[in-house]
Design a protein around this motif. Structure first.
Motif, mmCIF file in Angstrom:
data_model
loop_
_atom_site.group_PDB
_atom_site.id
_atom_site.type_symbol
_atom_site.label_atom_id
_atom_site.label_comp_id
_atom_site.label_asym_id
_atom_site.label_seq_id
_atom_site.Cartn_x
_atom_site.Cartn_y
_atom_site.Cartn_z
ATOM 1 N N ALA A 31 5.826 -1.055 -16.273
ATOM 2 C CA ALA A 31 5.888 -0.603 -14.880
ATOM 3 C C ALA A 31 5.914 0.920 -14.807
ATOM 4 O O ALA A 31 5.247 1.521 -13.942
ATOM 5 C CB ALA A 31 7.128 -1.187 -14.202
ATOM 6 N N SER A 32 6.664 1.574 -15.703
ATOM 7 C CA SER A 32 6.699 3.044 -15.719
ATOM 8 C C SER A 32 5.317 3.622 -16.003
ATOM 9 O O SER A 32 4.880 4.575 -15.341
ATOM 10 C CB SER A 32 7.697 3.536 -16.770
ATOM 11 O OG SER A 32 9.010 3.117 -16.467
ATOM 12 N N LEU A 34 2.391 2.172 -15.499
ATOM 13 C CA LEU A 34 1.494 1.908 -14.370
ATOM 14 C C LEU A 34 1.774 2.855 -13.210
ATOM 15 O O LEU A 34 0.841 3.355 -12.560
ATOM 16 C CB LEU A 34 1.638 0.458 -13.912
ATOM 17 C CG LEU A 34 1.022 -0.607 -14.826
ATOM 18 C CD1 LEU A 34 1.354 -2.003 -14.329
ATOM 19 C CD2 LEU A 34 -0.496 -0.438 -14.927
ATOM 20 N N LEU A 35 3.058 3.127 -12.928
ATOM 21 C CA LEU A 35 3.382 4.074 -11.859
ATOM 22 C C LEU A 35 2.892 5.474 -12.215
ATOM 23 O O LEU A 35 2.439 6.224 -11.340
ATOM 24 C CB LEU A 35 4.890 4.078 -11.607
ATOM 25 C CG LEU A 35 5.456 2.846 -10.892
ATOM 26 C CD1 LEU A 35 6.963 2.926 -10.804
ATOM 27 C CD2 LEU A 35 4.857 2.699 -9.497
ATOM 28 N N ALA A 38 -0.725 5.528 -11.509
ATOM 29 C CA ALA A 38 -0.959 5.581 -10.064
ATOM 30 C C ALA A 38 -0.737 6.986 -9.522
ATOM 31 O O ALA A 38 -1.513 7.469 -8.684
ATOM 32 C CB ALA A 38 -0.040 4.586 -9.353
ATOM 33 N N ALA A 307 5.446 -7.099 -14.977
ATOM 34 C CA ALA A 307 5.339 -5.737 -14.444
ATOM 35 C C ALA A 307 4.089 -5.577 -13.593
ATOM 36 O O ALA A 307 4.132 -4.974 -12.509
ATOM 37 C CB ALA A 307 5.336 -4.730 -15.597
ATOM 38 N N ILE A 311 4.003 -4.613 -9.578
ATOM 39 C CA ILE A 311 3.293 -3.436 -9.069
ATOM 40 C C ILE A 311 2.249 -3.846 -8.035
ATOM 41 O O ILE A 311 2.095 -3.202 -6.989
ATOM 42 C CB ILE A 311 2.645 -2.657 -10.229
ATOM 43 C CG1 ILE A 311 3.714 -2.073 -11.152
ATOM 44 C CG2 ILE A 311 1.751 -1.551 -9.690
ATOM 45 C CD1 ILE A 311 4.614 -1.062 -10.508
ATOM 46 N N GLY A 315 4.332 -2.794 -5.198
ATOM 47 C CA GLY A 315 4.156 -1.368 -5.480
ATOM 48 C C GLY A 315 3.941 -0.531 -4.234
ATOM 49 O O GLY A 315 4.558 0.525 -4.062
ATOM 50 N N SER A 316 3.083 -0.991 -3.330
ATOM 51 C CA SER A 316 2.787 -0.214 -2.122
ATOM 52 C C SER A 316 3.954 -0.201 -1.140
ATOM 53 O O SER A 316 3.949 0.580 -0.187
ATOM 54 C CB SER A 316 1.543 -0.772 -1.427
ATOM 55 O OG SER A 316 1.739 -2.134 -1.087
ATOM 56 N N VAL A 326 0.823 4.254 -4.981
ATOM 57 C CA VAL A 326 0.329 2.947 -5.415
ATOM 58 C C VAL A 326 -0.677 2.398 -4.404
ATOM 59 O O VAL A 326 -1.710 1.820 -4.783
ATOM 60 C CB VAL A 326 1.506 1.972 -5.603
ATOM 61 C CG1 VAL A 326 0.987 0.569 -5.925
ATOM 62 C CG2 VAL A 326 2.419 2.449 -6.724
ATOM 63 N N GLN A 330 -4.534 1.635 -5.552
ATOM 64 C CA GLN A 330 -5.104 0.292 -5.534
ATOM 65 C C GLN A 330 -6.487 0.248 -4.897
ATOM 66 O O GLN A 330 -7.217 -0.723 -5.097
ATOM 67 C CB GLN A 330 -4.153 -0.660 -4.796
ATOM 68 C CG GLN A 330 -2.887 -0.972 -5.581
ATOM 69 C CD GLN A 330 -1.902 -1.828 -4.810
ATOM 70 O OE1 GLN A 330 -2.006 -1.953 -3.600
ATOM 71 N NE2 GLN A 330 -0.945 -2.416 -5.506
ATOM 72 N N LEU A 339 -5.081 -1.574 -14.590
ATOM 73 C CA LEU A 339 -4.147 -2.704 -14.555
ATOM 74 C C LEU A 339 -4.260 -3.567 -15.805
ATOM 75 O O LEU A 339 -3.292 -4.220 -16.213
ATOM 76 C CB LEU A 339 -4.411 -3.565 -13.320
ATOM 77 C CG LEU A 339 -3.703 -3.173 -12.027
ATOM 78 C CD1 LEU A 339 -4.071 -4.143 -10.918
ATOM 79 C CD2 LEU A 339 -2.198 -3.135 -12.211
#
Length: 768
Positions: A31-32, A34-35, A38, A307, A311, A315-316, A326, A330, A339
């Motif tokens: 998750a970290s 991916l953020l 983003a 995760a 997200i 996420g949004s 996010v 996307q 992703l």
């Protein structure tokens, strides 16, 4: 394959807690990352999209009206020219909010640097006082299509026809005026003109600026802005957040991989007999390796998929900038690839570390080999025996608890693998120290802004209707104002004429401006100045050098005697006293004032009072704090600390399990010499606490200077400069170390107590 799956299922039931922590840690790491991806996409792509769709100009030149901008179209490498457009500086007000703006006379919608309308419509000759506002300016003025804007000090009004995005540097209160497109007839008293250049090769921007200045004449060029500056300003805090998340995500991924490697290695050492039995009944080395590998890949896949799902679904909806990032990410083309790629890389890394440890399990011989007995002569050392109270000629004397002494001896004197355990446990703790340092640095920006280049709370700009003496007297009359520093800021061409910088004259020699110096000394003599890190990087100079710049057609030569921390204008600022600038231009008068307030005073209230007292002649803004844009970082830091704590807990459980298994052979001897189950439990708890203490001290000793270096390196790269980092307080570090040790002891207490109360038959079976 069925036998492998059955064994993996049995092992999962035995180690459910460890499996849960591995899944949660993997989910946090993915998750970290991916953020971070983003945020990087959010920082770059929106501006890039606007620049591409608007056919943005790579260079904008603000020049005098007399400059012949038509010559610029003949320059090599220039594919298109926007303008020249007449410009005028003004102040607009709406709903009690004021903003400095640049009115740009635009007869028709440009083909280069074309504003992208987000609401309303373009300029209409039928509405001669209609204007289109840049998006950030419209947001600051709380204005939209149909609203009426006033020009303070006059009876004139303007009507907002539309709001548009632009790829030019955006409005920043007190630093950069907002952009307002209007018909040429609405720009009644032009003070200059602006011309945009679109280039064939954007990498030749510096050379193109140099040629343009040569053609027009240095005296005709007031300011130059480039696409690199606009992009850097737009990325700003979002890119920094992405870097922080990416750094900690990669660090956490490495820590998680090492924790998995250590966990498998410890379990293999504790289950050598079980693995031998598996081989004796027909398991091949490949099946044993696959059993461990598939099991932990399944954990990693479950965490990674969780995760990704979080997200995608939530996420949004995250608060603030993270949710916005996010949401935008996307909709970008590379979103689906990221992703898949980010979780896949994380799972592959964990699989690689798992495979190295599982390979050792495949090498276990099928015939059980007795564990080696302790080497002869490796008894307790003399200090340990004396601490235990063993009589060596003298009776009595102080005695330490056997649990403390034997626990220390177990942790450091007997276990050859303790250094590796300490190193693996220290890595997540080190990253937590770095995260705490980031938190402390943000607190420093808020609580002690004078130390990071923000000694004043308000910036006041005056117009020609108020002279310097009257303006200063008006400002000093406010009861909450403690100091007023007059000054002026002009754009100056750097040597080589490839860019412009901000030249400031603030304070006087009798009442100097309180710069935050990170290097050198204050500018006290004639022609002395202090410069920001961004300027030193741009010109490739350092403290002690002399530099020559051009203001209009006047050269200005200054001696850099110090480096100041400059949060504004990406650090491309050189500052001296107002007296020094007046020696070069005696007609220079203050046009801005930096205001210091009493502690506890509300800048917004003081700004409102001063604006009212100025009767339209004062443009008052609170000084922006760079940390205001980093408020999401606090939540990020808390989340990262949680993930790192989970990884540390996995390693801690591994170390506890190894200590318990290795102490099984000593259990009979300890009971035979009279130690109670509570004392035997204390040995394991003490060994765990000592190991954790060593890891926490190592993490603190290495993490504190590493954090300062990372934060200062980031400050240097974005122009603010080194010297902004703040280490956690000694109290906080002591609390961190104590919490780690106490938490480790508490976690170790339950399995240690359970092992100490094992039945005699179970103990004999373990030793056999």
């Amino acid at each position: 394959m069925r036998a492998t799956l059955r064994w993996a299922h049995s092992d999962l039931r035995t180690h459910r807690g460890e499996a849960l922590f591995l899944v949660l840690a993997t989910a946090g790491v993915v998750a970290s990352l991916l953020l971070a991806t983003a945020l990087f996409g959010y920082a770059t792509n929106p501006w890039q999209r606007v620049f591409a769709q608007s056919r943005g100009a790579h260079v904008w030149l603000h020049t005098a009206e007399s400059a012949d901008a038509g010559k610029l179209s003949a320059l090599d490498g220039v594919t298109a020219v926007a303008g020249p457009y007449p410009t005028a500086a003004a102040t607009l007000a709406s709903r009690g909010v004021r903003a400095s703006v640049e009115l740009r006379g635009t007869p028709e919608k440009p083909s280069v640097g074309r504003p992208l309308l987000t609401s309303g419509h373009w300029l209409d000759p039928a509405a001669p006082d209609g204007v289109v506002l840049e998006t950030r300016l419209a947001r600051s003025l709380l204005a939209g299509p149909g609203d009426t804007l006033t020009v303070p000090g006059t009876a004139r009004t303007l009507t907002v026809l539309g709001v548009a995005d632009s790829a030019e540097p955006r409005y920043r209160p007190g630093e950069r005026p907002g952009l307002v497109w209007a018909l040429p007839s609405a720009v009644r008293d032009p003070g200059g003109q602006v011309t945009g250049l679109r280039l064939t090769d954007p990498d030749d921007t510096g050379y193109a600026v140099q040629r343009a200045v040569t053609v027009l004449g240095a005296g005709a060029v007031g300011e130059v802005t480039t696409w690199q500056q606009a992009r850097a300003e737009e990325q700003g805090d979002d890119r920094l957040l992405g870097q922080v998340l990416g750094l900690f995500g990669l660090g956490a991924l490495i820590a998680a991989g090492l924790a998995v490697h250590g966990a498998i290695g410890t379990r293999i050492r504790g289950h050598l007999r079980d693995i031998s039995i598996l081989k004796a009944i027909g398991f091949t080395p490949g099946q044993v390796v696959r059993a461990y590998l598939l099991q932990h890949i399944a954990y990693a896949l479950l965490g990674a998929v969780s995760a990704v799902a979080l997200i995608v679904v939530l996420g949004s909806r995250l608060p603030g900038r993270l949710g916005d990032a996010v949401g935008v990410w996307q909709g970008l083309p590379g979103h689906a690839v990221a992703l898949f790629a980010v979780p896949a890389c994380a799972v592959l890394f964990i699989a690689a570390t798992t495979g190295l440890a599982a390979w050792r399990a495949g090498r276990v011989p099928p015939v059980p080999v007795p564990r080696p007995a302790a080497s002869a002569g490796r008894g307790l050392a003399g200090p340990v025996r004396r601490a235990l109270g063993v009589r060596l000629g003298r009776a009595g004397g102080p005695r330490l608890s056997p649990a403390l002494v034997l626990g220390w001896h177990t942790a450091f004197a007997r276990r050859r693998r303790t250094p590796a355990t300490v190193a693996r446990l220290a890595l997540p703790l080190l990253l937590i120290v770095v995260a705490l340092s980031a938190w402390s640095t943000i607190d420093r920006f808020h609580s002690r802004p004078e130390e990071i280049g923000l000694p004043t709370a308000l910036t006041v700009h005056t117009d020609s209707g108020l002279d310097g003496r009257d303006a200063r007297a008006l400002l000093e009359r406010d009861p909450q104002v403690t100091a007023v520093h007059p000054g002026v800021e002009v754009a100056a061409l750097v040597p080589g004429q490839t860019a412009t910088i901000a030249l400031r004259g603030l304070g006087t020699r009798e009442d100097p401006y309180p710069y935050a110096l990170a290097e050198g000394r204050p500018a006290e003599g004639r022609d002395e100045a202090v410069a920001g890190q961004g300027l030193l990087n741009l010109l490739d100079v350092r403290v002690g050098d002399w530099i020559r710049m051009t203001v209009g057609d006047q050269p200005q030569i200054l001696h850099i005697v110090g480096r100041s921390i400059e949060p504004e204008n990406a650090g491309r600022v050189i500052s001296t006293s107002l007296d020094t600038l007046r020696e070069n231009d005696p007609r220079l008068t203050p046009t801005r004032y930096e205001i210091r307030l009493h502690p506890g005073a509300d800048p917004a209230e003081v700004a409102a009072r001063l604006t009212e007292a100025g009767h339209g002649h004062l443009d008052v803004h609170t000084v922006p704090n760079p940390a205001d844009g980093l408020s999401p970082l606090r939540g990020v830091v808390l989340g990262l600390i949680t993930v790192l704590a989970l990884i540390g807990l996995i390693e801690l459980l591994t170390a506890i399990g190894g200590t318990v298994r290795e102490s099984e052979r000593d259990l009979l001897a300890l009971k035979a010499v009279g130690l109670s189950p509570r004392q035997i439990t204390g040995i394991t708890v003490t060994a765990t606490a000592c190991t954790t203490l060593a890891a926490a001290l190592l993490a603190t000793a290495l993490g504190t200077p590493l954090a300062r270096w990372l934060i200062d390196a980031q400050g240097s790269s974005n122009g603010i400069g080194a010297g902004i980092a703040a280490s956690p307080s000694t109290t906080l570090l002591l609390l961190f170390v104590a919490s780690a040790v106490i938490g480790a002891a508490a976690v170790a207490a339950v399995p240690a107590a359970r092992a100490a109360r094992r039945r005699l038959a179970d103990t004999l079976s373990a030793v056999a």
